[in-house]
Design a protein around this motif. Structure first.
Motif, mmCIF file in Angstrom:
data_model
loop_
_atom_site.group_PDB
_atom_site.id
_atom_site.type_symbol
_atom_site.label_atom_id
_atom_site.label_comp_id
_atom_site.label_asym_id
_atom_site.label_seq_id
_atom_site.Cartn_x
_atom_site.Cartn_y
_atom_site.Cartn_z
ATOM 1 N N THR A 70 -30.285 93.062 24.784
ATOM 2 C CA THR A 70 -30.416 92.997 23.353
ATOM 3 C C THR A 70 -28.717 92.828 23.664
ATOM 4 O O THR A 70 -27.787 92.441 22.170
ATOM 5 C CB THR A 70 -31.565 93.244 22.142
ATOM 6 O OG1 THR A 70 -32.751 93.258 22.796
ATOM 7 C CG2 THR A 70 -31.098 92.716 21.117
ATOM 8 N N TYR A 73 -25.984 90.951 25.756
ATOM 9 C CA TYR A 73 -25.584 90.165 25.498
ATOM 10 C C TYR A 73 -26.397 89.035 24.035
ATOM 11 O O TYR A 73 -26.147 87.712 23.930
ATOM 12 C CB TYR A 73 -26.404 88.857 26.156
ATOM 13 C CG TYR A 73 -26.150 89.856 28.114
ATOM 14 C CD1 TYR A 73 -24.465 89.526 27.724
ATOM 15 C CD2 TYR A 73 -26.811 90.631 28.412
ATOM 16 C CE1 TYR A 73 -24.281 89.664 30.049
ATOM 17 C CE2 TYR A 73 -26.700 91.077 30.016
ATOM 18 C CZ TYR A 73 -24.599 91.039 30.158
ATOM 19 O OH TYR A 73 -24.757 91.221 31.432
ATOM 20 N N PHE A 74 -27.326 89.897 23.016
ATOM 21 C CA PHE A 74 -28.022 88.911 22.095
ATOM 22 C C PHE A 74 -27.752 89.924 20.873
ATOM 23 O O PHE A 74 -29.219 89.700 20.351
ATOM 24 C CB PHE A 74 -29.129 88.153 22.754
ATOM 25 C CG PHE A 74 -29.245 87.606 24.088
ATOM 26 C CD1 PHE A 74 -29.104 86.759 23.795
ATOM 27 C CD2 PHE A 74 -30.075 87.982 24.870
ATOM 28 C CE1 PHE A 74 -29.431 85.708 24.161
ATOM 29 C CE2 PHE A 74 -29.310 87.512 26.289
ATOM 30 C CZ PHE A 74 -29.514 86.191 26.744
ATOM 31 N N SER A 77 -30.004 89.562 17.698
ATOM 32 C CA SER A 77 -31.327 88.997 17.627
ATOM 33 C C SER A 77 -32.838 89.690 17.935
ATOM 34 O O SER A 77 -33.938 89.303 18.367
ATOM 35 C CB SER A 77 -31.937 88.429 19.496
ATOM 36 O OG SER A 77 -31.800 89.525 20.045
ATOM 37 N N THR A 99 -23.476 81.709 12.841
ATOM 38 C CA THR A 99 -23.181 82.001 14.213
ATOM 39 C C THR A 99 -24.118 83.284 14.779
ATOM 40 O O THR A 99 -24.771 83.281 15.757
ATOM 41 C CB THR A 99 -22.647 81.096 14.549
ATOM 42 O OG1 THR A 99 -20.719 81.814 14.763
ATOM 43 C CG2 THR A 99 -22.184 80.054 14.671
ATOM 44 N N ARG A 100 -23.363 84.350 14.433
ATOM 45 C CA ARG A 100 -24.529 85.959 14.645
ATOM 46 C C ARG A 100 -25.526 85.698 14.143
ATOM 47 O O ARG A 100 -26.049 86.955 14.692
ATOM 48 C CB ARG A 100 -23.183 86.940 14.182
ATOM 49 C CG ARG A 100 -21.692 86.695 14.546
ATOM 50 C CD ARG A 100 -21.264 87.763 14.218
ATOM 51 N NE ARG A 100 -19.678 87.817 14.642
ATOM 52 C CZ ARG A 100 -18.764 88.558 14.923
ATOM 53 N NH1 ARG A 100 -19.081 90.083 14.682
ATOM 54 N NH2 ARG A 100 -17.562 88.057 15.002
ATOM 55 N N SER A 103 -28.308 80.738 16.254
ATOM 56 C CA SER A 103 -27.355 80.044 16.713
ATOM 57 C C SER A 103 -28.514 79.443 17.859
ATOM 58 O O SER A 103 -29.259 79.977 18.080
ATOM 59 C CB SER A 103 -26.238 80.276 17.422
ATOM 60 O OG SER A 103 -26.477 81.993 18.052
ATOM 61 N N ARG A 105 -27.179 81.020 20.990
ATOM 62 C CA ARG A 105 -27.279 82.077 21.339
ATOM 63 C C ARG A 105 -28.918 83.196 21.265
ATOM 64 O O ARG A 105 -29.054 83.822 21.714
ATOM 65 C CB ARG A 105 -26.085 82.848 21.065
ATOM 66 C CG ARG A 105 -26.636 84.400 21.742
ATOM 67 C CD ARG A 105 -25.043 85.048 21.728
ATOM 68 N NE ARG A 105 -24.063 85.238 20.331
ATOM 69 C CZ ARG A 105 -24.915 86.292 19.759
ATOM 70 N NH1 ARG A 105 -25.768 86.879 20.305
ATOM 71 N NH2 ARG A 105 -24.795 86.778 18.566
ATOM 72 N N ILE A 106 -28.533 83.180 19.622
ATOM 73 C CA ILE A 106 -29.994 83.612 19.375
ATOM 74 C C ILE A 106 -31.202 83.572 19.427
ATOM 75 O O ILE A 106 -32.172 83.976 19.815
ATOM 76 C CB ILE A 106 -29.497 83.740 17.722
ATOM 77 C CG1 ILE A 106 -28.244 84.716 16.921
ATOM 78 C CG2 ILE A 106 -31.098 84.656 17.215
ATOM 79 C CD1 ILE A 106 -28.320 86.012 17.295
ATOM 80 N N ILE A 108 -32.006 81.563 22.062
ATOM 81 C CA ILE A 108 -32.032 82.145 23.847
ATOM 82 C C ILE A 108 -32.833 83.384 23.533
ATOM 83 O O ILE A 108 -33.981 83.607 24.095
ATOM 84 C CB ILE A 108 -31.328 81.132 24.735
ATOM 85 C CG1 ILE A 108 -30.872 80.165 24.379
ATOM 86 C CG2 ILE A 108 -31.967 82.126 26.114
ATOM 87 C CD1 ILE A 108 -29.827 79.956 25.574
ATOM 88 N N GLY A 109 -32.235 84.322 22.845
ATOM 89 C CA GLY A 109 -32.457 85.927 23.186
ATOM 90 C C GLY A 109 -34.126 85.963 22.546
ATOM 91 O O GLY A 109 -34.391 86.519 22.638
ATOM 92 N N SER A 136 -32.438 79.190 13.461
ATOM 93 C CA SER A 136 -31.022 77.996 14.345
ATOM 94 C C SER A 136 -30.600 77.253 14.652
ATOM 95 O O SER A 136 -30.314 76.163 15.079
ATOM 96 C CB SER A 136 -31.788 79.577 15.598
ATOM 97 O OG SER A 136 -31.833 80.571 15.068
#
Length: 452
Positions: A70, A73-74, A77, A99-100, A103, A105-106, A108-109, A136
């Protein structure tokens, strides 16, 4: 006079198709998330049933790995997901990037790390994370609109969050109420119709795939609401309100007192701190024979359906396990654990309270009361519980206990999600480069009949 050349009028069907398509995708994703979460819980409990000591290995290891991934990479989240959505709507209103917080990425995490945490037995739910996951998806949908200014990104994030609740709990009505009461506090006339239809569509996808089921089973009661239950309502509301206020205080403690040595040490050693939280959660769970492990969905359903009883320690251990899960910094929600705390608390209180011939109605009232005290969203809490157990016969009592519990909790502090959302907003804003992004404020126009 209606402007027929407005962007909304020219592209209205293209906008609707995009929103409905992504709304259906959000519902499908949340359903997949729920199935993966159930599989993760099955893995944990299958191991635990064979090796009672396994949580002492699984919880610290899974906790450390989850928090490491977390943080690395994430980021963004961690935690419930609802505060991040609130913060994202605030950022979007100021035309700041989101996007932070919402998104791909969020998404998936949130899904994979949230499910991985359940393999460690952590007391975390998927309902709050489903809000961030669906938001997201709807934030991504903004890029595909035929005219980007026809709908604000804020509105899409809001609709996504409500769609997540509708699909996660299989309660479309609660999703709409949640959008107004907790996330956005308002829906504009111009966009409310198409956004609400998106929320409902997401819930219908869940119903189509999983069936029209009650999340915690079907409430079986024959009593009618009457004045005789008022003393029980008051007791449930006061106790749930006080416990909800304590719960909120503990969850906000790291943000309100960041310079305390324990939180400074956690910031310096987040992975090791997560391992210690895992040991605490393993100890709590073993003490009550596994009743405080996982999201709480299984044990709550068993209690309501009369298949299981709990001892006096279960509400305490579930309460503490949820707090330490949040302290660990991993992705995971508090909706289902809070409902589990309320159900176990109600089961114990039912031995001392009258007004009903069985424990189930008291448990249902405490579920709504504790959830309302934690979220301070009483209407959403009452409707969610009513829809989850098909408890329409208790609607007035659910509303009353939720409003009273919220009133008690609010005397000791503000709204949990709003305050956490403010912290996410401030931290995200501080980390952004000092540049002004292009405005995506919608073009001003009059409402059209087709948009309502």
């Amino acid at each position: 006079m209606i402007n027929l050349r407005s962007p909304w009028r020219r592209h209205r069907w293209g906008i609707r198709l995009v929103l409905w398509g992504f709304g259906g995708l959000a519902g499908l994703t949340v359903v997949g998330f729920s199935q993966l979460a159930s599989l993760s819980l099955d893995v944990f409990f299958s191991i635990y049933q064979h090796y009672w000591w396994s949580p002492f290995l699984l919880a610290p290891l899974v906790g450390m790995v989850t928090v490491f991934l977390t943080q690395r990479y994430f980021p963004g989240s961690q935690g419930s997901g609802i505060p991040q959505v609130i913060a994202a709507t605030q950022l979007a209103r100021q035309n700041q990037p989101v996007t932070r917080l919402v998104s791909l990425r969020i998404l998936i995490g949130k899904i994979f790390l949230g499910c991985f945490a359940l393999i460690g037995g952590f007391s975390a739910g998927r309902e709050g994370p489903s809000v961030q996951v669906a938001s997201s998806i709807m934030a991504i949908a903004h890029r595909f609109l035929p005219h980007a200014r026809a709908l604000r990104k804020t509105d899409l994030i809001l609709a996504g969050g409500a769609a997540g609740i509708a699909a996660a709990f299989n309660t479309p009505l609660a999703g709409v109420v949640f959008a107004v009461e907790e996330l956005g506090r308002r829906l504009e006339t111009r966009t409310s119709g198409v956004l609400i239809s998106t929320i409902i569509l997401s819930g219908l996808v869940s119903i189509a795939l999983l069936g029209d089921y009650q999340y915690f089973g079907r409430l079986s009661m024959h009593e009618q609401e009457s004045f005789s239950i008022i003393p029980s309502l008051v007791v449930c509301a006061v106790i749930c309100g006080l416990l909800g206020a304590l719960f909120n205080f503990l969850l906000l403690w790291p943000q309100k007192s960041p310079h305390l040595s324990i939180w400074s040490w956690r910031k310096a050693h987040p992975v090791l701190f997560a391992g210690i939280c895992g040991l605490v959660i393993a100890t709590l769970g073993v003490l009550v024979h596994g009743a405080s492990f996982g999201s709480g969905y299984g044990i709550t359903k068993s209690i309501i359906e009369g298949h299981q009883s709990v001892n006096w320690a279960v509400p305490i251990t579930r309460f503490l396990a949820t707090v330490f899960t949040y302290f660990s910094g991993m992705p995971g929600g508090i909706f289902a654990p809070a409902l589990s705390v309320g159900a176990a608390l109600g089961y114990n209180l039912s031995h001392f309270l009258g007004g009903f011939s069985s424990a189930v109605p008291i448990m249902t009232l405490c579920m709504a009361g504790f959830l309302a005290a934690v979220t301070q969203a009483p209407i959403t809490s009452a409707i969610i519980v009513m829809e989850m157990v098909d408890g329409h016969g208790l609607l007035i009592s659910l509303m009353a206990v939720s409003l009273m519990a919220k009133a008690v909790s609010s005397r000791f502090g503000g709204e949990l999600y709003q305050q956490l959302g403010h912290y996410f907003y401030q931290n995200t804003l501080a980390s952004l480069p000092q540049s002004q992004p292009v405005s995506d404020t919608p073009v001003k126009e009059e409402a059209t009949p087709s948009s309502k």
